[in-house]
Design an enzyme around this catalytic site. Structure first.
Site, PDB file in Angstrom:
ATOM      1  N   HIS A 147       3.659  26.779 -21.185  1.00 12.01           N
ATOM      2  CA  HIS A 147       4.449  25.842 -21.978  1.00 12.01           C
ATOM      3  C   HIS A 147       5.925  26.167 -21.800  1.00 12.01           C
ATOM      4  CE1 HIS A 147       5.690  23.244 -25.238  1.00 12.01           C
ATOM      5  NE2 HIS A 147       6.437  24.246 -25.699  1.00 12.01           N
ATOM      6  N   ALA A 163      -3.187  13.543   6.326  1.00  7.73           N
ATOM      7  CA  ALA A 163      -2.925  14.687   7.183  1.00  7.73           C
ATOM      8  C   ALA A 163      -3.786  15.898   6.808  1.00  7.73           C
ATOM      9  CB  ALA A 163      -1.448  15.056   7.096  1.00  7.73           C
ATOM     10  N   ILE A 214       2.267   3.211   2.400  1.00  3.89           N
ATOM     11  CA  ILE A 214       3.481   3.261   3.227  1.00  3.89           C
ATOM     12  C   ILE A 214       4.501   2.228   2.760  1.00  3.89           C
ATOM     13  CG2 ILE A 214       4.362   2.927   5.591  1.00  3.89           C
ATOM     14  CD1 ILE A 214       1.657   4.113   6.569  1.00  3.89           C
ATOM     15  N   GLY A 232       0.845  -1.194   0.000  1.00  2.00           N
ATOM     16  CA  GLY A 232       0.000   0.000   0.000  1.00  2.00           C
ATOM     17  C   GLY A 232       0.878   1.240   0.000  1.00  2.00           C
ATOM     18  N   ARG A 250      -3.566   1.190   9.104  1.00  2.00           N
ATOM     19  CA  ARG A 250      -3.581   1.800  10.437  1.00  2.00           C
ATOM     20  C   ARG A 250      -5.002   1.776  10.994  1.00  2.00           C
ATOM     21  NH1 ARG A 250       1.006   4.487  11.651  1.00  2.00           N
ATOM     22  NH2 ARG A 250      -0.035   6.014  12.992  1.00  2.00           N
TER      23      ARG A 250
HETATM   24  P1  FAD Z   1      -1.973  12.005  14.423  1.00  2.00           P
HETATM   25  O1  FAD Z   1      -1.059  12.681  13.493  1.00  2.00           O
HETATM   26  O2  FAD Z   1      -1.796  10.540  14.628  1.00  2.00           O
HETATM   27  O3  FAD Z   1      -1.822  12.772  15.807  1.00  2.00           O
HETATM   28  C1  FAD Z   1      -2.447  12.360  16.968  1.00  2.00           C
HETATM   29  C2  FAD Z   1      -1.575  12.732  18.153  1.00  2.00           C
HETATM   30  O4  FAD Z   1      -2.310  12.529  19.335  1.00  2.00           O
HETATM   31  C3  FAD Z   1      -0.332  11.859  18.295  1.00  2.00           C
HETATM   32  O5  FAD Z   1       0.783  12.669  18.550  1.00  2.00           O
HETATM   33  C4  FAD Z   1      -0.629  10.980  19.496  1.00  2.00           C
HETATM   34  O6  FAD Z   1       0.544  10.593  20.195  1.00  2.00           O
HETATM   35  C5  FAD Z   1      -1.513  11.916  20.319  1.00  2.00           C
HETATM   36  N1  FAD Z   1      -2.419  11.242  21.244  1.00  2.00           N
HETATM   37  C6  FAD Z   1      -3.101  10.085  21.059  1.00  2.00           C
HETATM   38  N2  FAD Z   1      -3.868   9.803  22.131  1.00  2.00           N
HETATM   39  C7  FAD Z   1      -3.659  10.818  23.008  1.00  2.00           C
HETATM   40  C8  FAD Z   1      -4.170  11.121  24.300  1.00  2.00           C
HETATM   41  N3  FAD Z   1      -5.066  10.322  24.896  1.00  2.00           N
HETATM   42  N4  FAD Z   1      -3.721  12.224  24.918  1.00  2.00           N
HETATM   43  C9  FAD Z   1      -2.811  13.048  24.330  1.00  2.00           C
HETATM   44  N5  FAD Z   1      -2.309  12.826  23.113  1.00  2.00           N
HETATM   45  C10 FAD Z   1      -2.730  11.728  22.459  1.00  2.00           C
HETATM   46  N6  FAD Z   1      -0.648  11.571   5.245  1.00  2.00           N
HETATM   47  C11 FAD Z   1      -0.579  12.470   4.250  1.00  2.00           C
HETATM   48  O7  FAD Z   1      -1.529  13.236   4.050  1.00  2.00           O
HETATM   49  N7  FAD Z   1       0.532  12.577   3.451  1.00  2.00           N
HETATM   50  C12 FAD Z   1       1.608  11.763   3.615  1.00  2.00           C
HETATM   51  O8  FAD Z   1       2.595  11.879   2.893  1.00  2.00           O
HETATM   52  C13 FAD Z   1       1.560  10.794   4.657  1.00  2.00           C
HETATM   53  N8  FAD Z   1       2.618   9.980   4.858  1.00  2.00           N
HETATM   54  C14 FAD Z   1       2.582   9.095   5.894  1.00  2.00           C
HETATM   55  C15 FAD Z   1       3.680   8.269   6.084  1.00  2.00           C
HETATM   56  C16 FAD Z   1       3.683   7.375   7.133  1.00  2.00           C
HETATM   57  C17 FAD Z   1       4.888   6.490   7.340  1.00  2.00           C
HETATM   58  C18 FAD Z   1       2.561   7.308   8.029  1.00  2.00           C
HETATM   59  C19 FAD Z   1       2.548   6.368   9.192  1.00  2.00           C
HETATM   60  C20 FAD Z   1       1.460   8.124   7.827  1.00  2.00           C
HETATM   61  C21 FAD Z   1       1.454   9.022   6.754  1.00  2.00           C
HETATM   62  N9  FAD Z   1       0.355   9.847   6.503  1.00  2.00           N
HETATM   63  C22 FAD Z   1       0.402  10.734   5.475  1.00  2.00           C
HETATM   64  C23 FAD Z   1      -0.863   9.811   7.333  1.00  2.00           C
HETATM   65  C24 FAD Z   1      -0.860  10.952   8.347  1.00  2.00           C
HETATM   66  O9  FAD Z   1       0.279  10.830   9.156  1.00  2.00           O
HETATM   67  C25 FAD Z   1      -2.117  10.908   9.182  1.00  2.00           C
HETATM   68  O10 FAD Z   1      -3.256  10.886   8.358  1.00  2.00           O
HETATM   69  C26 FAD Z   1      -2.199  12.129  10.078  1.00  2.00           C
HETATM   70  O11 FAD Z   1      -1.087  12.180  10.942  1.00  2.00           O
HETATM   71  C27 FAD Z   1      -3.485  12.112  10.908  1.00  2.00           C
HETATM   72  O12 FAD Z   1      -3.524  13.234  11.708  1.00  2.00           O
HETATM   73  P2  FAD Z   1      -4.287  13.233  13.099  1.00  2.00           P
HETATM   74  O13 FAD Z   1      -4.158  14.623  13.638  1.00  2.00           O
HETATM   75  O14 FAD Z   1      -5.640  12.662  12.945  1.00  2.00           O
HETATM   76  O15 FAD Z   1      -3.505  12.206  14.042  1.00  2.00           O
HETATM   77  P1  AMP Z   2      -2.366   0.709   3.146  1.00  2.00           P
HETATM   78  O1  AMP Z   2      -3.717   0.580   3.811  1.00  2.00           O
HETATM   79  O2  AMP Z   2      -2.319   1.570   1.929  1.00  2.00           O
HETATM   80  O3  AMP Z   2      -1.286   1.081   4.132  1.00  2.00           O
HETATM   81  O4  AMP Z   2      -1.998  -0.776   2.637  1.00  2.00           O
HETATM   82  C1  AMP Z   2      -1.891  -1.899   3.477  1.00  2.00           C
HETATM   83  C2  AMP Z   2      -1.831  -3.148   2.587  1.00  2.00           C
HETATM   84  O5  AMP Z   2      -1.469  -4.292   3.373  1.00  2.00           O
HETATM   85  C3  AMP Z   2      -3.165  -3.499   1.931  1.00  2.00           C
HETATM   86  O6  AMP Z   2      -2.965  -3.518   0.541  1.00  2.00           O
HETATM   87  C4  AMP Z   2      -3.496  -4.900   2.480  1.00  2.00           C
HETATM   88  O7  AMP Z   2      -4.120  -5.719   1.507  1.00  2.00           O
HETATM   89  C5  AMP Z   2      -2.120  -5.455   2.843  1.00  2.00           C
HETATM   90  N1  AMP Z   2      -2.150  -6.549   3.840  1.00  2.00           N
HETATM   91  C6  AMP Z   2      -2.925  -6.650   4.953  1.00  2.00           C
HETATM   92  N2  AMP Z   2      -2.668  -7.811   5.648  1.00  2.00           N
HETATM   93  C7  AMP Z   2      -1.687  -8.486   4.942  1.00  2.00           C
HETATM   94  C8  AMP Z   2      -0.975  -9.739   5.122  1.00  2.00           C
HETATM   95  N3  AMP Z   2      -1.194 -10.566   6.166  1.00  2.00           N
HETATM   96  N4  AMP Z   2      -0.042 -10.097   4.195  1.00  2.00           N
HETATM   97  C9  AMP Z   2       0.215  -9.283   3.139  1.00  2.00           C
HETATM   98  N5  AMP Z   2      -0.424  -8.104   2.916  1.00  2.00           N
HETATM   99  C10 AMP Z   2      -1.366  -7.683   3.794  1.00  2.00           C
END
Ligand code: FAD
Ligand code: AMP
Length: 475
Positions: free
Chosen positions: A452, A328, A193, A191, A280
């Protein structure tokens, strides 16, 4: 108002919570923002998953690894010779950490400038909008507010028999801190990530194998587009194995042994590092007390209506914690929309025009609906495509893979969706998002003058192609 009484409390300081808190503070509401995240130095690290272990650090590594790859593979055709190119992973990681720290500090400055009360600690919601605050460095107390916004984000899904230790078997946190280039890098899940992190280590020299349970590569895309992306990744040496479901992994003598089935046979692979990137889930564990009135779905998401209202009076939830894309910018816009609603304005976010991006090379970006969604909905549509290989700019850059696909309503010509595979797709998609927000048609894009030579001409031409009148390709 007493010290522990607020107009609004945000629990979670990711892009959803912090953007919302800045907006409520701008609008004159007394705001408390609680976020538990700390950096390696033990200092507060606001910005959530996105800033600390998601969007930003992953893009820092994608950019570093892209430079390394281009120098080695793409410069000679430009007449540039290089020799003795090497990668210092430690330096690359230091740079990434510096970018993150700079943004953490920037946020803390913004909280001060906007007079937001920021607590580094945990928040838990009880009945009547009472929030138990447990600071990382102090005693528990209770704060109350007229409104509470839950913005706790998400955590990685785990799979049975694959235990993340962030040394050999990694989630996104460990994958962003690998200290040296692994010889063999395995990824479960092809997917967003998995593809991004797989690309980083492939470019730096790892042999990368992605094991993906489903048969269709990137099912969110139309098959013609997914095929283009899959072909590009194959050319780069990413070994993507579809229909391969992982059943377990063990660590043995510093190596990770992974078992998986392709539906017929059982297989095993041995990797130096294994990334689990299978999606996630909402971080709702321990966030609300039983008496809070907030309800969760069977997937653990906080239940909300179209305006992010939960079932409890005065309690709202946004971002990865609720339905909709885990992105995000979606989280931020929901935070801002709720903030404006709380201040008596008309906060709104249109989930139908949220753009998605995968920051691989080529980048993949899309917005709106794809062909199969439209077919399921019985909507008649027309399609226009245009390859970057037919743009002067793509060829001049030496980066002309991929294409733009535009989908418009067959009768009204209104834009319904767009998918782009190509350089700078993340930036190019913006034009289509704007046009869709204004309920524009393919014809609108076709009549706008595009500079262009630019890559955006491929959008122009794809829009013309909807009506079979593209200039630089046969229709
Ligand atoms: P979060 O960013 O998860 O923030 C929530 C915060 O709340 C965290 O710091 C957590 O520790 C804190 N928290 C949780 N429970 C409590 C509590 N009870 N009390 C106090 N604090 C708490 N999205 C994009 O749009 N573009 C990208 O390029 C992108 N790349 C990504 C790459 C990776 C490797 C990953 C893992 C995610 C990526 N995402 C990307 C997804 C993006 O990070 C999330 O969609 C976004 O962070 C969600 O924002 P949020 O504010 O809902 O939650
Ligand atoms: P994303 O939701 O974009 O981060 O992608 C996660 C991917 O992991 C999805 O394409 C799922 O089909 C795949 N996936 C979930 N469980 C498994 C598993 N046990 N083995 C291989 N791929 C998986």
């Amino acid at each position: 108002m007493a010290d522990n009484e607020f107009d609004v409390i945000f629990i979670g300081g990711g892009p959803g919570g912090y953007a919302g808190a800045i907006r409520t503070a701008q609008l004159g509401l007394k705001t408390l923002l609680i976020d538990d995240r700390q950096g390696e130095d033990g200092k507060p690290a606001p910005g959530g998953t996105c800033l600390n272990v998601g969007c930003i650090p992953s893009k820092a590594l994608l950019d570093s690894s892209k430079h390394f790859h281009h120098i080695q593979h793409d410069y000679t055709e430009h007449g540039i010779s290089t020799s003795d190119v090497s990668i210092d992973v430690d330096k690359m990681l230091t740079r990434k950490r510096k970018v993150v720290k700079q943004l953490n500090s920037g946020l803390i400055q913004l909280f001060k400038a906007n007079k937001i009360e920021f607590v580094n600690g945990r928040g838990k919601l009880f009945a009547d909008r009472q929030v138990e605050v447990t600071p990382n460095d102090g005693d528990k107390y209770t704060a109350t507010a007229k409104n509470v916004v839950l913005a706790a984000g998400s955590v990685p899904f785990s799979i049975p028999n694959v235990e993340v230790d962030n040394e050999h078997i990694l989630d996104n946190v460990g994958a962003l801190e690998i200290p040296e280039v692994p010889e063999r890098f395995g990824v479960i899940g092809a997917g967003v990530i998995g593809l991004e992190m797989g690309s980083v280590w492939r470019r730096l020299g790892s042999e990368v194998v992605l094991l993906e349970a489903v048969d269709d590569f990137l099912p969110v895309l139309d098959r013609d587009m997914a095929k283009i992306a899959q072909r590009e990744f194959k050319k780069q040496g990413l070994d993507i194995r579809m229909g391969c479901k992982v059943s377990g992994a063990t660590v043995d003598d510093g190596k990770v042994r992974v078992s998986y089935t392709d539906g017929k046979d059982e297989h095993e692979e041995v990797f130096d590092k294994l990334l689990v990137a299978v999606g996630r889930r909402a971080a709702s564990d321990g966030l609300v007390a039983d008496d809070s009135g907030v309800t969760l779905t069977d997937r653990g998401q906080v239940e909300v209506d179209g305006h992010c209202r939960t079932k409890a009076e005065g309690v709202w939830a946004i971002g990865d914690l609720v339905r909709g894309p885990m992105l995000a910018h979606k989280a931020s816009e929901e935070g801002i929309a709720v903030a404006e609603t709380l201040a008596g304005q008309a906060g709104h976010i249109n989930l139908d025009t949220v753009p998605w991006v995968i920051y691989t090379d080529p980048e993949i970006a899309w917005v709106g609906r794809n062909e199969s969604e439209l077919e399921d909905a019985g909507v008649e549509y027309r399609v226009g495509t245009f390859p970057f290989a037919a743009t002067g700019r793509g060829l001049a850059m030496g980066n002309a893979s991929g294409q733009v696909k535009i989908i418009a309503d067959a009768e009204t010509d209104q834009l319904l969706g767009c998918q782009i595979i190509g350089a700078n797709a993340s930036e190019l998609i913006g034009e289509v998002v704007v046009t869709m927000e204004f309920h524009g048609a393919a014809e609108d894009l076709a009549r706008i003058v595009h500079a262009h030579p630019t890559l955006s001409e491929a959008i122009h031409e794809a829009a013309l192609a909807v009506d079979k009148r593209a200039i630089h390709k046969a229709n």
